[in-house]
Enzyme design. Structure first.
Site, PDB file in Angstrom:
ATOM      1  N   LYS A  22       0.829  -1.215   0.000  1.00  0.00           N
ATOM      2  CA  LYS A  22       0.000   0.000   0.000  1.00  0.00           C
ATOM      3  C   LYS A  22       0.859   1.260   0.000  1.00  0.00           C
ATOM      4  O   LYS A  22       0.635   2.189  -0.786  1.00  0.00           O
ATOM      5  CB  LYS A  22      -0.905  -0.009   1.230  1.00  0.00           C
ATOM      6  CG  LYS A  22      -1.561   1.330   1.545  1.00  0.00           C
ATOM      7  CD  LYS A  22      -2.080   1.373   2.956  1.00  0.00           C
ATOM      8  CE  LYS A  22      -1.915   2.764   3.503  1.00  0.00           C
ATOM      9  NZ  LYS A  22      -2.432   2.945   4.849  1.00  0.00           N
ATOM     10  N   ASN A  23       1.860   1.310   0.872  1.00  0.00           N
ATOM     11  CA  ASN A  23       2.654   2.523   1.024  1.00  0.00           C
ATOM     12  C   ASN A  23       3.619   2.752  -0.129  1.00  0.00           C
ATOM     13  O   ASN A  23       4.246   3.815  -0.214  1.00  0.00           O
ATOM     14  CB  ASN A  23       3.416   2.486   2.352  1.00  0.00           C
ATOM     15  CG  ASN A  23       2.488   2.641   3.540  1.00  0.00           C
ATOM     16  OD1 ASN A  23       1.416   3.233   3.431  1.00  0.00           O
ATOM     17  ND2 ASN A  23       2.871   2.083   4.679  1.00  0.00           N
ATOM     18  N   CYS A 116      -5.708   7.818   9.561  1.00  0.00           N
ATOM     19  CA  CYS A 116      -5.886   7.330  10.931  1.00  0.00           C
ATOM     20  C   CYS A 116      -5.399   8.356  11.948  1.00  0.00           C
ATOM     21  O   CYS A 116      -4.403   9.047  11.726  1.00  0.00           O
ATOM     22  CB  CYS A 116      -5.101   6.028  11.124  1.00  0.00           C
ATOM     23  SG  CYS A 116      -5.804   4.622  10.235  1.00  0.00           S
ATOM     24  N   ARG A 121       0.874  14.401  12.781  1.00  0.00           N
ATOM     25  CA  ARG A 121       1.597  14.114  11.552  1.00  0.00           C
ATOM     26  C   ARG A 121       1.597  15.366  10.678  1.00  0.00           C
ATOM     27  O   ARG A 121       0.835  15.485   9.727  1.00  0.00           O
ATOM     28  CB  ARG A 121       0.964  12.936  10.805  1.00  0.00           C
ATOM     29  CG  ARG A 121       1.043  11.642  11.595  1.00  0.00           C
ATOM     30  CD  ARG A 121       0.715  10.443  10.737  1.00  0.00           C
ATOM     31  NE  ARG A 121      -0.713  10.332  10.480  1.00  0.00           N
ATOM     32  CZ  ARG A 121      -1.251   9.396   9.685  1.00  0.00           C
ATOM     33  NH1 ARG A 121      -0.492   8.535   9.074  1.00  0.00           N
ATOM     34  NH2 ARG A 121      -2.553   9.338   9.518  1.00  0.00           N
ATOM     35  N   ASP A 306       4.302   0.678  12.064  1.00  0.00           N
ATOM     36  CA  ASP A 306       3.099   0.020  11.558  1.00  0.00           C
ATOM     37  C   ASP A 306       2.961  -1.426  12.031  1.00  0.00           C
ATOM     38  O   ASP A 306       1.940  -2.059  11.784  1.00  0.00           O
ATOM     39  CB  ASP A 306       3.078   0.057  10.024  1.00  0.00           C
ATOM     40  CG  ASP A 306       2.613   1.399   9.487  1.00  0.00           C
ATOM     41  OD1 ASP A 306       2.182   2.240  10.291  1.00  0.00           O
ATOM     42  OD2 ASP A 306       2.675   1.604   8.260  1.00  0.00           O
ATOM     43  N   ARG A 398      -8.298  -0.505   4.779  1.00  0.00           N
ATOM     44  CA  ARG A 398      -7.442   0.551   4.238  1.00  0.00           C
ATOM     45  C   ARG A 398      -6.032   0.043   3.963  1.00  0.00           C
ATOM     46  O   ARG A 398      -5.304   0.626   3.157  1.00  0.00           O
ATOM     47  CB  ARG A 398      -7.375   1.741   5.203  1.00  0.00           C
ATOM     48  CG  ARG A 398      -8.689   2.505   5.336  1.00  0.00           C
ATOM     49  CD  ARG A 398      -8.505   3.780   6.147  1.00  0.00           C
ATOM     50  NE  ARG A 398      -7.394   4.535   5.622  1.00  0.00           N
ATOM     51  CZ  ARG A 398      -6.385   4.998   6.355  1.00  0.00           C
ATOM     52  NH1 ARG A 398      -6.350   4.768   7.656  1.00  0.00           N
ATOM     53  NH2 ARG A 398      -5.417   5.686   5.806  1.00  0.00           N
TER      54      ARG A 398
END
Length: 418
Positions: A22-23, A116, A121, A306, A398
């Site tokens: 995903k990232n 999230c 951030r 994560d 997600r």
């Protein structure tokens, strides 16, 4: 709003394939805006965040279509530079669009990104980097408005090795005049994958994977590009943790062992046996795990934030006392209270959690407050007595492509409820 119901005391055993990262996919999707022709992305995961990024691209005029696990994107028809606010607020990665839109259209407008709620951030490193390249940026009525006639290469020193800021600056600098050097750049594998993609488009990026990146500004030269997204190291780590917490055994295919080195090291400390061969890894877990004396989250190649929540769940049923220090996000222990409802014993103060392993957790109703915390609830439910109901389970989608189906194929019993 969806819930997941997990039946406990199920060993995770078998073989699974790791999906695309995903990232890595999200910034590459943004980078398709600076491609010269159509792009095919192989191994692109079908996730909620990816879906939202495709909605943004489509709203800007791009053509997007899935063919199996290959995503075809053509941004030559894109004309807009104003991102839809309703979608941008759904995911943090919408900020990646700033650099590509700015270089292509000379302007970019977006709202402050969502995602999230795991802590502060800030996007100031993104904006400072773009301003160093010559962009004019202002905030107006909750919007970020960027303009630039032409960006110019510069030397940029990041105060923190932010992955997102490094990627945004890379994409903008690829189209700027002259060379850009990024010092204290992030070193994550996803940075290397984006650099590879930009080079495949015909740009030139050097030093990806190190703390100093060089980007030579120019124009895309290739008419068509095919790129394969790297395997998701967090998905791989989560599946290994699922086998570990249940005393199971798993073989993972399409995984890059080098990317999960820090995760594997902690699982070995817990008593797991791990073997690797090429792009495959095999994990065998003992009946009950050992304590992990210290896990400290850090930027890559340190232990990934994560994976912190999943390891917290694992430590909750391990022998002895484990310690976790969260150095990246200050609000990433929200899963702790939910695990406490299941019988986990811990003490938390600020960014440190001391976890005293118990022999059994008990299934109950819990809430997923964020993506990785939701995955931790699933792992805890696998090892618990009885059934665990996880509310707000849509957050898990997600970052995981049908996690419940993958785990069911490995011996779990998980069902979805609306």
């Amino acid at each position: 709003m969806a819930s997941i119901v997990v039946s406990g005391r199920r060993r995770i055993c078998g073989e699974a394939r790791v999906t695309g990262a995903k990232n890595a996919a999200l910034p590459i999707l943004a980078a398709t805006l600076i491609a010269r022709g159509p792009v095919e992305l192989e191994n692109c995961p079908r996730l909620k965040d990816v879906e939202n990024m495709l909605c943004i691209l489509s709203s800007l005029g791009a053509q997007c279509e899935y063919c199996g696990d290959t995503l075809k994107i053509d941004t030559r028809s894109a004309t807009g530079s104003v991102m839809p606010q309703s979608i941008s607020k759904e995911l943090r990665s919408s900020i990646f669009m700033l650099g590509p839109l700015l270089t292509r259209f000379g302007s970019a407008v977006c709202t402050f990104p969502g995602g999230c709620e795991i802590g502060h951030r800030p996007i100031d490193l993104h904006l400072k980097g773009l301003m160093m390249l010559g962009a004019e940026i202002r905030e107006e009525r909750g919007l970020i408005i960027c303009r630039a006639d032409r960006l110019k290469g510069a030397e940029i020193h990041l105060d923190y090795p932010s992955v997102g800021a490094t990627e945004n600056i890379m994409m903008a600098a690829a189209c700027a005049d002259g060379m850009t050097r990024i010092f204290n750049a992030a070193r994550e594998p996803e940075i290397e994958d984006l650099a590879l993609f930009l080079n495949e488009l015909g740009y030139l990026v050097e030093g990806a994977g190190s703390s100093t990146l060089s980007v030579y500004g120019g124009e895309a030269r290739r008419e068509k590009t095919t790129h394969r997204i790297i395997p998701d190291r967090i998905v791989a780590g989560t599946l290994m943790a699922a086998a570990a917490i249940t005393g199971g055994e798993i073989r993972l295919n399409d995984v890059c062992p080098a990317h999960v080195g820090s995760i594997a090291a902690k699982l070995k400390e817990a008593g797991c046996k791990i073997e690797q061969q090429g792009m495959s890894m095999r994990l065998s877990a003992p009946d009950r795990l050992n304590e992990i004396r210290l896990i400290e989250t850090m930027p890559y190649p340190g232990f990934p934030t994560d994976m912190q929540a999943q390891m917290f769940a694992l430590c909750a049923v391990a022998k002895g006392t484990s310690v976790i220090v969260e150095n990246v996000f200050e609000n990433r222990f929200r899963h702790a209270a939910e695990l406490g409802r299941m019988g986990a014993s811990f003490t938390q103060k600020d960014r440190t959690a001391i976890i005293r392993g118990v022999e059994r957790l008990t299934g109950t109703k819990v809430t997923a407050w964020d993506l990785r915390g939701g995955a931790a609830m699933v792992l805890a439910g696998l090892a618990a007595d009885g059934e665990t109901t996880i509310e707000h389970a849509e957050l898990i989608d997600r970052g995981y492509e049908k996690l419940h189906e993958t785990l069911n194929g490995l011996g779990a019993e998980i069902r979805l409820e609306e």
